[in-house]
Design a protein around this motif. Structure first.
Motif, PDB file in Angstrom:
ATOM      1  N   MET A 129       0.833  -1.191   0.000  1.00  0.00           N
ATOM      2  CA  MET A 129       0.000   0.000   0.000  1.00  0.00           C
ATOM      3  C   MET A 129       0.877   1.254   0.000  1.00  0.00           C
ATOM      4  SD  MET A 129      -2.976   0.880   2.713  1.00  0.00           S
ATOM      5  CE  MET A 129      -1.783   0.934   4.049  1.00  0.00           C
ATOM      6  N   LEU A 130       1.934   1.216   0.823  1.00  0.00           N
ATOM      7  CA  LEU A 130       2.858   2.355   0.840  1.00  0.00           C
ATOM      8  C   LEU A 130       3.481   2.537  -0.541  1.00  0.00           C
ATOM      9  CD1 LEU A 130       4.720   2.009   4.274  1.00  0.00           C
ATOM     10  CD2 LEU A 130       2.884   3.584   3.656  1.00  0.00           C
ATOM     11  N   ASP A 131       3.896   1.424  -1.142  1.00  0.00           N
ATOM     12  CA  ASP A 131       4.492   1.509  -2.482  1.00  0.00           C
ATOM     13  C   ASP A 131       3.525   2.162  -3.476  1.00  0.00           C
ATOM     14  OD1 ASP A 131       6.761   0.392  -1.542  1.00  0.00           O
ATOM     15  OD2 ASP A 131       6.572  -1.524  -2.594  1.00  0.00           O
ATOM     16  N   THR A 132       2.279   1.754  -3.383  1.00  0.00           N
ATOM     17  CA  THR A 132       1.272   2.313  -4.283  1.00  0.00           C
ATOM     18  C   THR A 132       1.137   3.826  -4.086  1.00  0.00           C
ATOM     19  OG1 THR A 132       0.070   0.237  -4.159  1.00  0.00           O
ATOM     20  CG2 THR A 132      -1.134   2.145  -5.022  1.00  0.00           C
ATOM     21  N   ILE A 133       1.052   4.227  -2.852  1.00  0.00           N
ATOM     22  CA  ILE A 133       0.944   5.665  -2.560  1.00  0.00           C
ATOM     23  C   ILE A 133       2.144   6.410  -3.117  1.00  0.00           C
ATOM     24  CG2 ILE A 133       0.927   7.372  -0.701  1.00  0.00           C
ATOM     25  CD1 ILE A 133      -0.632   5.366   0.996  1.00  0.00           C
ATOM     26  N   LEU A 134       3.321   5.802  -2.959  1.00  0.00           N
ATOM     27  CA  LEU A 134       4.539   6.456  -3.437  1.00  0.00           C
ATOM     28  C   LEU A 134       4.534   6.546  -4.963  1.00  0.00           C
ATOM     29  CD1 LEU A 134       7.076   4.858  -0.956  1.00  0.00           C
ATOM     30  CD2 LEU A 134       6.581   7.295  -1.199  1.00  0.00           C
ATOM     31  N   THR A 135       4.187   5.448  -5.608  1.00  0.00           N
ATOM     32  CA  THR A 135       4.159   5.450  -7.078  1.00  0.00           C
ATOM     33  C   THR A 135       3.156   6.465  -7.610  1.00  0.00           C
ATOM     34  OG1 THR A 135       4.635   3.084  -6.942  1.00  0.00           O
ATOM     35  CG2 THR A 135       3.943   3.943  -9.082  1.00  0.00           C
ATOM     36  N   GLU A 136       1.991   6.491  -7.001  1.00  0.00           N
ATOM     37  CA  GLU A 136       0.973   7.465  -7.413  1.00  0.00           C
ATOM     38  C   GLU A 136       1.475   8.899  -7.254  1.00  0.00           C
ATOM     39  OE1 GLU A 136      -2.927   4.767  -6.107  1.00  0.00           O
ATOM     40  OE2 GLU A 136      -2.562   6.740  -5.198  1.00  0.00           O
ATOM     41  N   GLY A 137       2.157   9.135  -6.114  1.00  0.00           N
ATOM     42  CA  GLY A 137       2.665  10.485  -5.852  1.00  0.00           C
ATOM     43  C   GLY A 137       3.708  10.910  -6.867  1.00  0.00           C
ATOM     44  N   ILE A 138       4.480   9.937  -7.319  1.00  0.00           N
ATOM     45  CA  ILE A 138       5.480  10.261  -8.343  1.00  0.00           C
ATOM     46  C   ILE A 138       4.767  10.628  -9.645  1.00  0.00           C
ATOM     47  CG2 ILE A 138       7.352   9.329  -9.762  1.00  0.00           C
ATOM     48  CD1 ILE A 138       8.010   7.486  -7.353  1.00  0.00           C
ATOM     49  N   LYS A 139       3.832   9.799 -10.012  1.00  0.00           N
ATOM     50  CA  LYS A 139       3.078  10.050 -11.251  1.00  0.00           C
ATOM     51  C   LYS A 139       2.382  11.400 -11.228  1.00  0.00           C
ATOM     52  CE  LYS A 139       2.044   5.412 -12.970  1.00  0.00           C
ATOM     53  NZ  LYS A 139       1.078   4.306 -12.740  1.00  0.00           N
ATOM     54  N   SER A 140       1.789  11.723 -10.068  1.00  0.00           N
ATOM     55  CA  SER A 140       1.027  12.967  -9.964  1.00  0.00           C
ATOM     56  C   SER A 140       1.938  14.174  -9.821  1.00  0.00           C
ATOM     57  CB  SER A 140       0.098  12.889  -8.753  1.00  0.00           C
ATOM     58  OG  SER A 140       0.843  12.991  -7.557  1.00  0.00           O
ATOM     59  N   GLY A 141       3.227  13.926  -9.683  1.00  0.00           N
ATOM     60  CA  GLY A 141       4.143  15.052  -9.536  1.00  0.00           C
ATOM     61  C   GLY A 141       4.277  15.535  -8.115  1.00  0.00           C
TER      62      GLY A 141
END
Lengths: 194, 194, 194, 194
Positions: A129-141
């Motif tokens: 879940m943490l990984d997902t949040i991190l990946t999303e945050g990268i994508k969203s800038g």
DNA sequence: AATGAATGAGGCTTCATTCAT
DNA sequence: AATGAATGAAGCCTCATTCAT
């Protein structure tokens, strides 16, 4: 299942209490049985062995927590909001249940490697879940685009875990959820000026 | 002293090896003695009891490491340089000694609370050093002036510790000291963009 | 011999003191050596093994006492006078040396059967002396002519021994030699009226 | 209680046998368990520890004996008859149970001081009974009116004890109860002529 | 489904004795 | 004659698990 076999949760709750009060190595099966109000042998109708009690304990308490949180995280939009929620919920769960906090932060870690690897398996959902949040945050800038997700996740989990452990070891003198915002800010912005 | 009592370090080194290879609960005194090439009884000429071997092990290996690092940290000028040194040295010590890493990150944590509190005492020096670096960095303007030193220290230690533990649990597949710069950067700047 | 090998008696005296103060099972060879001011290994230049220390201790202390008493008994004429002397001397020896009394009455009896049989051998001289006094008394008409010498001797020795043991167990609160006359009278006349 | 917990007496009887045959220091718990036909761990369902087996052994065997004798003594009228009964019963109990005699006279005395003090407590009942018989005899005019009760009791107990011990050490070659009358006569009339 | 009495494997530590110096 | 560091055998007790009732 739990309603049909009420003794299952009864034994797990007894285990949490006994371990929190007596320590891992002083929590004999007979003590847990007594606390649960059942005979020693009854334990083995619900659990394969002692280790199974502990794994089940972690699975029930943390597994449910993780599932619930995965639901709630979906309702937040930005990655930062999601991270904030995770920290807040994590601190709240353990901050409100001192026995559970003692068991997960101190006592359960005295178990052998084999058991700890199984516990890690249960934690995988949390870490994913943490990984997902991190990946999303990268994508969203929101986060750095060159962020090393694994390292970042280790920082987040390590920080949360160490914060809870220190709180437990200090006899829970202060309020844990109160620290959520500051911890979030540290993880997001680091320690440097500006 | 260690040169005059060669068996002292001989036994400690044997303990590290035996514990790393057999696990904490499968490391009988007799096994350590055999590995050290001494009789069982000889152990008790140098250590009060089994627990004393483990405390001494941690004291010798980590205690010396901490002292050495405190010296080296003085030679650096900026707080960031100091923090960089600490991370690098920590990763290098354990990255170069897989057995020691297994023992400190996994096995020794299975010991009882009493022993772990003694281990924490030894770690105090390390944590104090981190606090000093943080306080200096605030004064010098490198870090935020409203930094919560305790929380920041928990983030730094928690991150380093979790990073090492993950590395150990992944069978040390990658190079640990290589991660130093990235970890430093994460701790200093956080995960956010800019 | 004792003057040429001064450490022999030095070790025996140390043994008496150590055993009296620490108890039989807490009187390790190393403790006796330390009290005697010699190295552990030195003990084994004077004694075959630990048991030999204890036998020698009893032989030296009681053996000499018995020999001396045999001499003094000869100077008395009537059997009753002789018996009176034995009781008085026995009570005086142990009444004046509390450490020795503790060792002979309590501590040495914790030794194994083999050692106690050897101690009994040393006591043979004492018991023979009592037999002689009894036989003489029968011949002289002082004692009953149908007296069972063995039983009478067991009564005399048993009474003396029990009296000393009770005195030791009562922390030597009262004066032991003071009891001599009354004990003699009991043994000679029994408890009945007239 | 003993009938409801048959293993309790089973273990005690096994202990008597094992100790009589192997000696106190060669009577490991595992040996007693084997003799009793139970597992080692079963011992600890009935006894707190090894020492507790020995205390219980003495309490069951001697304690019951003392109680029974106190009852029987009441049925006798004169002090001399009472004393005669005590001697006879004491000699009969141990004369008929060689194993028990070996254990009480030789082996149990090798135990440490702490245990022996507890054994002494159990013997208190016996010694008090002797005191009562002596006091009554003085009042009734059977015994000397200036009799020192404590010394007389020490003579009686010391004589009985020494007689039994000598009998045990002589490999029980002769009949112990046969000596009762002569021992009584000695204690009552002493050794002197008339 | 529930009981609880019985099992038995497993390890830390002490201390009398030795022997190289 | 004296030292003292090193040896290594030996046993009490706990507690997870079973199984007859």
């Amino acid at each position: 299942m739990n309603q049909k076999r009420p003794k299952y949760m009864q034994i797990i709750d007894a285990a949490v209490e006994v371990i929190a009060e007596n320590g891992y190595h002083q929590s004999q099966v007979s003590k847990i049985a007594k606390q649960a109000g059942v005979a020693d042998g009854t334990i083995y109708l619900y659990f394969k062995n002692k280790e199974d009690i502990l794994i089940s304990l972690f699975k029930e308490k943390m597994g449910q927590f993780i599932e619930r949180m995965e639901e709630e995280v979906k309702e937040k939009t930005t990655a930062k909001e999601k991270l904030a929620l995770v920290i807040k919920q994590h601190f709240t769960l353990l901050g409100n249940d001192r026995h559970l906090a003692i068991v997960t932060q101190l006592e359960l870690r005295q178990s052998n490697i084999k058991l700890r690897l199984k516990i890690n398996d249960i934690l995988k959902g949390y870490l994913n879940m943490l990984d997902t949040i991190l990946t999303e945050g990268i994508k969203s800038g929101e986060w750095k685009d060159n962020l090393d997700v694994r390292l970042a996740r280790q920082m987040i989990f390590g920080t949360i875990d160490e914060t809870v452990t220190t709180w437990v070891m200090n006899d829970q003198k202060y309020d844990l959820p109160d620290l959520s915002d500051k911890v979030l800010e540290l993880l997001v912005s680091g320690i440097h000026q500006n």
